[in-house]
Design a protein around this motif. Structure first.
Motif, short mmCIF file in Angstrom:
data_model
loop_
_atom_site.label_atom_id
_atom_site.label_comp_id
_atom_site.label_asym_id
_atom_site.label_seq_id
_atom_site.Cartn_x
_atom_site.Cartn_y
_atom_site.Cartn_z
N GLY A 1 0.83 0.55 9.92
CA GLY A 1 2.15 1.14 9.71
C GLY A 1 3.20 0.38 10.48
N PHE A 2 4.46 0.56 10.05
CA PHE A 2 5.57 -0.09 10.75
C PHE A 2 6.86 0.64 10.46
N ALA A 3 7.84 0.42 11.31
CA ALA A 3 9.20 0.91 11.10
C ALA A 3 10.16 -0.15 11.62
N THR A 4 11.28 -0.32 10.92
CA THR A 4 12.32 -1.25 11.36
C THR A 4 13.66 -0.54 11.33
N ALA A 5 14.55 -0.96 12.23
CA ALA A 5 15.87 -0.33 12.33
C ALA A 5 16.84 -1.30 12.99
N ARG B 1 0.09 3.10 5.76
CA ARG B 1 -0.94 3.01 4.71
C ARG B 1 -1.31 4.41 4.22
N ARG B 2 -1.59 4.51 2.93
CA ARG B 2 -1.94 5.81 2.34
C ARG B 2 -3.09 6.47 3.07
N ASP C 1 0.82 -1.20 0.00
CA ASP C 1 0.00 0.00 0.00
C ASP C 1 0.86 1.26 0.00
N ALA C 2 1.96 1.24 0.74
CA ALA C 2 2.81 2.42 0.88
C ALA C 2 3.76 2.63 -0.30
N PHE C 3 4.33 1.55 -0.82
CA PHE C 3 5.43 1.69 -1.78
C PHE C 3 5.13 1.26 -3.21
N CYS C 4 4.03 0.57 -3.45
CA CYS C 4 3.75 0.10 -4.82
C CYS C 4 2.81 1.05 -5.56
N LEU D 1 1.09 9.37 12.48
CA LEU D 1 1.54 8.01 12.79
C LEU D 1 2.97 7.75 12.34
N ALA D 2 3.36 8.25 11.19
CA ALA D 2 4.73 8.04 10.71
C ALA D 2 5.74 8.67 11.68
#
Length: 190
Positions: free
Chosen positions: A69-73, A114-115, A26-29, A122-123
């Protein structure tokens, strides 16, 4: 409507690969990234190995039971990696700054929302969650200047662009986090 941002364990994250893949698609495609769905499959395919990296941390946003949403590091190793977009980051910074500023720092790998949830904070919450325990405040990421919205978002969050677009023409730039001690040492980008 209940929304929760939380840091999660590697096992919890890996158990949610279908949901993470869906958010990634949803976010990148879609524009402006326009990635192929195979990239989402690659992301979830590398997730178990990435979760085993030193300093791995992840955060997810859940709204009414659904991941939106998610974040990884993780901690960037030394010597500096040569896979993916790392060579472009190193070319922009030079060997000395790359070693001093990025190795041993928390590298934000992915941040996706998500868009439909964009513009809700949230981001920023996800970014804060995964960087809260960055070693000595040292966090960094790279992004493409072709996505003006992403560049503007990181600037609003207090991140500092420390490179010009990479010499190979793909427009990759490095940002240092708001608490990174090298922020004031960086030359101003274009």
């Amino acid at each position: 409507m209940s929304t929760d941002i939380r840091v999660c364990t590697d096992a919890e994250l890996v158990a949610r690969t279908d949901a993470l893949r869906s958010v990634y698609v949803d976010a990148f495609c879609a524009p402006p990234w326009n990635e192929d769905e195979e990239r989402a499959t690659e992301f979830v395919g590398r997730l178990p190995a990435n979760a085993g990296r030193p300093g791995f941390t992840a955060a997810i946003t859940v709204r009414d039971g659904d991941v939106i949403g998610f974040a990884t590091a993780w901690i960037t190793p030394a010597p500096f990696p040569t896979d993916r977009c790392h060579p472009q980051a190193a070319a922009g910074l030079g060997a000395a700054h790359t070693a001093d500023w990025l190795c041993g720092a928390l590298e934000i790998d992915e941040l996706a929302v998500r868009r439909a949830a964009r513009g809700t904070g949230l981001a920023g919450g996800l970014l804060d969650a995964v960087t809260a325990h960055a070693p000595d405040g040292r966090a960094w990421l790279l992004t493409s200047v072709q996505n003006a919205r992403a560049v503007a978002f990181y600037r609003r969050q207090g991140w500092t662009q420390v490179t010009h677009p990479s010499p190979d023409g793909k427009g990759i730039v490095v940002f240092l986090g708001p608490r990174h001690p090298a922020r004031s040492l960086a030359p101003l980008p274009l």
